[in-house]
Motif scaffolding. Structure first.
Motif, PDB file in Angstrom:
ATOM      1  N   UNK A  17       1.419  -8.013  40.407  1.00 50.30           N
ATOM      2  CA  UNK A  17       1.958  -8.690  41.580  1.00 50.30           C
ATOM      3  C   UNK A  17       2.743  -7.688  42.401  1.00 50.30           C
ATOM      4  N   UNK A  18       2.676  -7.848  43.705  1.00 50.55           N
ATOM      5  CA  UNK A  18       3.367  -6.939  44.611  1.00 50.55           C
ATOM      6  C   UNK A  18       4.527  -7.670  45.262  1.00 50.55           C
ATOM      7  N   UNK A  19       5.757  -7.242  44.988  1.00 50.85           N
ATOM      8  CA  UNK A  19       6.899  -7.883  45.640  1.00 50.85           C
ATOM      9  C   UNK A  19       6.851  -7.686  47.140  1.00 50.85           C
ATOM     10  N   UNK A  20       7.205  -8.725  47.859  1.00 53.72           N
ATOM     11  CA  UNK A  20       7.186  -8.666  49.316  1.00 53.72           C
ATOM     12  C   UNK A  20       8.173  -7.631  49.820  1.00 53.72           C
ATOM     13  N   UNK A  21       7.708  -6.803  50.710  1.00 49.52           N
ATOM     14  CA  UNK A  21       8.570  -5.859  51.415  1.00 49.52           C
ATOM     15  C   UNK A  21       9.301  -4.886  50.494  1.00 49.52           C
ATOM     16  N   UNK A  22       8.652  -4.472  49.403  1.00 51.12           N
ATOM     17  CA  UNK A  22       9.268  -3.487  48.506  1.00 51.12           C
ATOM     18  C   UNK A  22       8.413  -2.243  48.361  1.00 51.12           C
ATOM     19  N   UNK A  23       7.688  -1.935  49.385  1.00 54.84           N
ATOM     20  CA  UNK A  23       7.045  -0.639  49.450  1.00 54.84           C
ATOM     21  C   UNK A  23       5.815  -0.439  48.601  1.00 54.84           C
ATOM     22  N   UNK A  24       5.363  -1.453  47.891  1.00 53.35           N
ATOM     23  CA  UNK A  24       4.132  -1.265  47.144  1.00 53.35           C
ATOM     24  C   UNK A  24       4.308  -1.064  45.669  1.00 53.35           C
ATOM     25  N   UNK A  25       5.477  -1.340  45.122  1.00 58.30           N
ATOM     26  CA  UNK A  25       5.716  -1.206  43.693  1.00 58.30           C
ATOM     27  C   UNK A  25       5.064  -2.370  42.970  1.00 58.30           C
ATOM     28  N   UNK A  26       3.950  -2.129  42.293  1.00 51.22           N
ATOM     29  CA  UNK A  26       3.261  -3.180  41.564  1.00 51.22           C
ATOM     30  C   UNK A  26       3.978  -3.498  40.253  1.00 51.22           C
ATOM     31  N   UNK A  27       4.068  -4.789  39.961  1.00 48.00           N
ATOM     32  CA  UNK A  27       4.598  -5.259  38.682  1.00 48.00           C
ATOM     33  C   UNK A  27       3.399  -5.723  37.858  1.00 48.00           C
ATOM     34  N   UNK A  28       3.161  -5.094  36.705  1.00 50.34           N
ATOM     35  CA  UNK A  28       1.982  -5.387  35.907  1.00 50.34           C
ATOM     36  C   UNK A  28       2.288  -6.339  34.765  1.00 50.34           C
ATOM     37  N   UNK A  29       1.262  -7.130  34.392  1.00 52.63           N
ATOM     38  CA  UNK A  29       1.332  -7.888  33.162  1.00 52.63           C
ATOM     39  C   UNK A  29       1.087  -6.959  31.977  1.00 52.63           C
ATOM     40  N   UNK A  30       1.132  -7.558  30.784  1.00 52.18           N
ATOM     41  CA  UNK A  30       1.058  -6.757  29.563  1.00 52.18           C
ATOM     42  C   UNK A  30      -0.365  -6.367  29.186  1.00 52.18           C
ATOM     43  N   UNK A  31      -1.352  -6.998  29.813  1.00 51.75           N
ATOM     44  CA  UNK A  31      -2.740  -6.646  29.550  1.00 51.75           C
ATOM     45  C   UNK A  31      -3.428  -7.589  28.577  1.00 51.75           C
ATOM     46  N   UNK A  32      -4.739  -7.738  28.760  1.00 53.51           N
ATOM     47  CA  UNK A  32      -5.591  -8.517  27.857  1.00 53.51           C
ATOM     48  C   UNK A  32      -6.774  -7.666  27.464  1.00 53.51           C
ATOM     49  N   UNK A  33      -6.932  -7.472  26.158  1.00 50.96           N
ATOM     50  CA  UNK A  33      -8.064  -6.690  25.669  1.00 50.96           C
ATOM     51  C   UNK A  33      -9.244  -7.634  25.452  1.00 50.96           C
ATOM     52  N   UNK A  34     -10.275  -7.465  26.262  1.00 49.45           N
ATOM     53  CA  UNK A  34     -11.452  -8.331  26.205  1.00 49.45           C
ATOM     54  C   UNK A  34     -12.580  -7.635  25.467  1.00 49.45           C
TER      55      UNK A  34
END
Lengths: 113, 115
Positions: free
Chosen positions: A92-109
């Protein structure tokens, strides 16, 4: 605190099945939600992304469903193939914070032939 | 190859040594990001540049870490006095920085092992 929670941690499906990966966020100040696919030893590759003003987006066999009121979004992979076996991350990308993506922990499929 | 490139791909070093990684973004991308990824986790933001200006640094970026993008093109990430806890994959990403275009494209990463 800005967090994205992803589930399940791992997922096994048969070829042709439809794996579903879910993510939930707490902060409403996100305005862009991408999904990345990562193979071992490689960098994440952008798969598909959605904005909160849209409830669903399809690209090929990949679909994102977005529920703004529940603060949840999910990835569906139609007609899954063994080549889809990888780790998937929502972000998810916080609004107006320059592009710092916040990632989930991941799912191994793992897609079994 | 016109994607994001990173060098070296792998680096093994002894605790206490300094290491430097390089990232070449997609040409004409104004924004460049560094992330760190440990095993079984999603990438964590470290810092980002708009052209040559470093606009944000995460609290994860201790004083031993420094990043530069001197001419607004390639970037380097240096870790001084490495510790075993620095072992991770260091990922670089770039984006256009244009309003409404949020896509970040990642490089293959540099895997650091500190012995």
């Amino acid at each position: 605190q800005q967090q994205v929670k992803q589930s399940p941690q791992s997922l096994i499906v048969q070829k042709g099945g439809i794996p579903i990966i879910n993510c939930a966020y707490e902060n409403t100040a996100f305005d862009y939600f991408p999904w990345y696919q990562q193979f071992p030893g490689k960098g994440p590759a952008l798969l598909i992304a959605i904005r909160p003003d849209v409830s669903e987006k399809k690209e090929g066999r990949f679909t994102i469903s977005f529920n703004k009121s529940a603060k949840q979004f999910s990835l569906h992979i139609m007609d899954s193939q063994p080549g889809d076996s990888a780790t998937y991350f929502c972000a998810a990308l916080p609004y107006n914070q320059g592009g710092k993506l916040i990632f989930g922990q991941g799912t191994e499929l793992s897609v079994k032939p | 190859d016109t994607g994001v490139s990173q060098n070296p791909r792998h680096k093994i070093t002894k605790r206490g040594q300094n290491v430097t990684f390089r990232c070449d973004p997609i040409s004409e991308h104004n924004r460049l990001y560094w992330y760190r990824q440990t095993l079984g986790q999603g990438p964590e933001f470290l810092t980002y540049f708009q052209n040559e200006a470093q606009l944000e640094k995460s609290r994860l970026l201790s004083d031993r870490f420094s990043a530069e993008r001197p001419k607004g093109s390639f970037s380097t990430l240096e870790i001084q006095r490495t510790e075993q806890g620095d072992s991770a994959m260091y990922l670089c990403a770039s984006s256009t920085g244009r309003r409404g275009y949020n896509e970040q494209f990642f490089g293959p990463g540099t895997r650091l092992t500190v012995l």
